[in-house]
Design a protein around this motif. Structure first.
Motif, PDB file in Angstrom:
ATOM      1  N   GLY A   1       0.759  -1.239   0.000  1.00 53.79           N
ATOM      2  CA  GLY A   1       0.000   0.000   0.000  1.00 53.79           C
ATOM      3  C   GLY A   1       0.787   1.286   0.000  1.00 53.79           C
ATOM      4  O   GLY A   1       0.279   2.314  -0.443  1.00 53.79           O
ATOM      5  N   VAL A   2       2.032   1.272   0.500  1.00 54.60           N
ATOM      6  CA  VAL A   2       2.835   2.495   0.575  1.00 54.60           C
ATOM      7  C   VAL A   2       4.267   2.156   0.188  1.00 54.60           C
ATOM      8  O   VAL A   2       4.797   1.108   0.585  1.00 54.60           O
ATOM      9  CB  VAL A   2       2.798   3.120   1.987  1.00 54.60           C
ATOM     10  CG1 VAL A   2       3.624   4.406   2.021  1.00 54.60           C
ATOM     11  CG2 VAL A   2       1.365   3.410   2.422  1.00 54.60           C
ATOM     12  N   ASP A   3       4.906   3.033  -0.555  1.00 55.17           N
ATOM     13  CA  ASP A   3       6.288   2.798  -1.001  1.00 55.17           C
ATOM     14  C   ASP A   3       7.258   3.142   0.122  1.00 55.17           C
ATOM     15  O   ASP A   3       7.841   4.218   0.159  1.00 55.17           O
ATOM     16  CB  ASP A   3       6.575   3.642  -2.247  1.00 55.17           C
ATOM     17  CG  ASP A   3       7.951   3.345  -2.830  1.00 55.17           C
ATOM     18  OD1 ASP A   3       8.574   2.346  -2.410  1.00 55.17           O
ATOM     19  OD2 ASP A   3       8.396   4.115  -3.700  1.00 55.17           O
ATOM     20  N   VAL A   4       7.429   2.202   1.055  1.00 57.91           N
ATOM     21  CA  VAL A   4       8.382   2.344   2.148  1.00 57.91           C
ATOM     22  C   VAL A   4       9.590   1.480   1.815  1.00 57.91           C
ATOM     23  O   VAL A   4       9.514   0.254   1.842  1.00 57.91           O
ATOM     24  CB  VAL A   4       7.775   1.905   3.492  1.00 57.91           C
ATOM     25  CG1 VAL A   4       8.791   2.052   4.617  1.00 57.91           C
ATOM     26  CG2 VAL A   4       6.512   2.705   3.806  1.00 57.91           C
ATOM     27  N   PRO A   5      10.730   2.089   1.469  1.00 59.90           N
ATOM     28  CA  PRO A   5      11.896   1.295   1.077  1.00 59.90           C
ATOM     29  C   PRO A   5      12.580   0.655   2.278  1.00 59.90           C
ATOM     30  O   PRO A   5      12.600   1.224   3.375  1.00 59.90           O
ATOM     31  CB  PRO A   5      12.810   2.319   0.405  1.00 59.90           C
ATOM     32  CG  PRO A   5      12.433   3.620   1.028  1.00 59.90           C
ATOM     33  CD  PRO A   5      10.975   3.536   1.332  1.00 59.90           C
ATOM     34  N   VAL A   6      13.135  -0.526   2.077  1.00 59.18           N
ATOM     35  CA  VAL A   6      13.912  -1.217   3.099  1.00 59.18           C
ATOM     36  C   VAL A   6      15.123  -1.853   2.430  1.00 59.18           C
ATOM     37  O   VAL A   6      15.124  -2.105   1.227  1.00 59.18           O
ATOM     38  CB  VAL A   6      13.099  -2.297   3.831  1.00 59.18           C
ATOM     39  CG1 VAL A   6      11.938  -1.700   4.590  1.00 59.18           C
ATOM     40  CG2 VAL A   6      12.603  -3.366   2.864  1.00 59.18           C
ATOM     41  N   ALA A   7      16.145  -2.125   3.220  1.00 57.04           N
ATOM     42  CA  ALA A   7      17.344  -2.786   2.716  1.00 57.04           C
ATOM     43  C   ALA A   7      17.799  -3.816   3.739  1.00 57.04           C
ATOM     44  O   ALA A   7      17.658  -3.611   4.953  1.00 57.04           O
ATOM     45  CB  ALA A   7      18.449  -1.767   2.453  1.00 57.04           C
ATOM     46  N   LEU A   8      18.353  -4.909   3.254  1.00 55.72           N
ATOM     47  CA  LEU A   8      18.850  -5.949   4.145  1.00 55.72           C
ATOM     48  C   LEU A   8      20.267  -5.678   4.615  1.00 55.72           C
ATOM     49  O   LEU A   8      20.810  -6.442   5.412  1.00 55.72           O
ATOM     50  CB  LEU A   8      18.787  -7.307   3.444  1.00 55.72           C
ATOM     51  CG  LEU A   8      17.400  -7.749   2.949  1.00 55.72           C
ATOM     52  CD1 LEU A   8      17.451  -9.196   2.464  1.00 55.72           C
ATOM     53  CD2 LEU A   8      16.347  -7.584   4.020  1.00 55.72           C
ATOM     54  N   SER A   9      20.858  -4.586   4.152  1.00 63.36           N
ATOM     55  CA  SER A   9      22.212  -4.225   4.542  1.00 63.36           C
ATOM     56  C   SER A   9      22.336  -2.714   4.622  1.00 63.36           C
ATOM     57  O   SER A   9      21.594  -1.983   3.949  1.00 63.36           O
ATOM     58  CB  SER A   9      23.227  -4.779   3.529  1.00 63.36           C
ATOM     59  OG  SER A   9      24.523  -4.293   3.792  1.00 63.36           O
ATOM     60  N   ALA A  10      23.280  -2.256   5.428  1.00 65.63           N
ATOM     61  CA  ALA A  10      23.517  -0.822   5.551  1.00 65.63           C
ATOM     62  C   ALA A  10      24.331  -0.269   4.391  1.00 65.63           C
ATOM     63  O   ALA A  10      24.481   0.946   4.261  1.00 65.63           O
ATOM     64  CB  ALA A  10      24.243  -0.527   6.869  1.00 65.63           C
TER      65      ALA A  10
END
Length: 235
Positions: free
Chosen positions: A72-81
C-alpha cells in the motif's frame, strides 16, 4: 556462536506508514518488536533470519533492497547498511527483516526461507544446520493464529487461544521440545504461519543450548496472535 535470539512477527502493521490512522493503536506491538530487535543487535550487528514463505526453501542475501509498495505504501527497506541491488518482489518476511534491521541499527541480515508446510523433522534438520553460524544474531519471524475472537482476520476459532498460549509458554520457558510438539495441521488450520520457523528455532536451540528467555509477550491486536520473545545463552 549464536548468543541471542529474537522471536518476532513479520506483519505489515509494524510499519506505521502502512496502517494510517491505526499507527497509535499498533504502537505497543511496534515498540515491543523494535526493543527486542535492538537487544538482538546489541549481541551482534550481523543477523540471520528464518521465516516461512511459499517460495522456500530459498536464501536471500544481504545485498538486496525492496519496498512495501505491494502493501500500500512505497516504504523502502534494505537488508544491509551498504549499497544494494533492488528486488521489487521481496517477500514480506524479508521486508520485515530489513525494516527491523534498520530500526535496530544492525549492519545486515540474511534471510533463510522455508516452506510454511515443512514437516517438523525437516524443520529440526534446518535448525541444526544453522547452528554452525558464526557470531550472528538469529531472528525468527512468524505470527500466531489469526482466528482470535470476532475481530479476527479469519473465522473465529476457540482453539486459537489455547494454541497461542501454548506457544507463549514454550517461548517463555525456552523449551524446544514444546515447540517441536506443535501440530502442523492445527497451526495451518488456525493460520499460524510461524509454526515452521518456531520449529527451526527448536532445532537450533537443541544444537546450541541451554537457552533462557529474557522477554516474552503475546499481543493480539485485530484478532491476530503476535509473539515477541528474546532468548539468551545460559541456564
Amino acid at each position: 556462536m549464536i548468543l541471542r535470539l529474537a522471536i518476532l512477527p513479520h506483519a505489515p502493521l509494524l510499519v506505521p506508514e502502512l496502517v494510517g490512522g491505526a499507527a497509535d493503536e499498533t504502537e505497543p506491538l511496534r515498540a515491543a518488536c523494535v526493543a527486542a530487535a535492538r537487544e538482538l543487535a546489541d549481541s551482534s550487528p550481523h543477523w540471520v533470519a528464518i521465516a516461512g514463505d511459499p517460495s522456500g526453501p530459498r536464501t536471500i542475501g544481504p545485498d538486496i533492497s525492496g519496498t512495501f509498495r505491494g502493501y500500500g505504501v512505497d516504504v523502502p527497506v534494505a537488508l544491509s547498511a551498504v549499497e544494494s541491488s533492488s528486488d521489487p518482489g521481496l517477500p514480506l518476511a524479508a521486508l520485515a527483516a530489513g525494516w527491523l534491521r534498520a530500526r535496530a541499527g544492525a549492519l545486515d541480515v540474511r534471510v533463510e526461507l522455508v516452506h510454511p508446510d515443512l514437516p517438523t523433522a525437516d524443520c529440526l534438520a534446518v535448525g541444526k544446520r544453522l547452528a554452525d553460524e558464526p557470531e550472528v544474531g538469529f531472528l525468527v519471524l512468524g505470527t500466531g493464529s489469526h482466528r482470535h475472537g470476532d475481530a479476527s482476520v479469519g473465522r473465529p476459532d476457540d482453539r486459537a487461544g489455547p494454541f497461542d498460549d501454548g506457544v507463549r509458554a514454550a517461548l517463555a520457558a525456552a523449551d524446544p521440545e514444546a515447540l517441536l510438539a506443535l501440530d502442523p495441521w492445527l497451526a495451518a488450520e488456525l493460520g499460524a504461519d510461524g509454526r515452521a520457523a518456531w520449529q527451526v528455532l527448536a532445532g537450533l536451540a537443541e544444537a546450541t543450548g541451554p537457552w533462557r528467555c529474557t522477554r516474552s509477550e503475546l499481543l493480539v491486536p485485530y484478532g491476530v496472535g503476535y509473539h515477541v520473545a528474546v532468548w539468551e545463552t545460559g541456564v
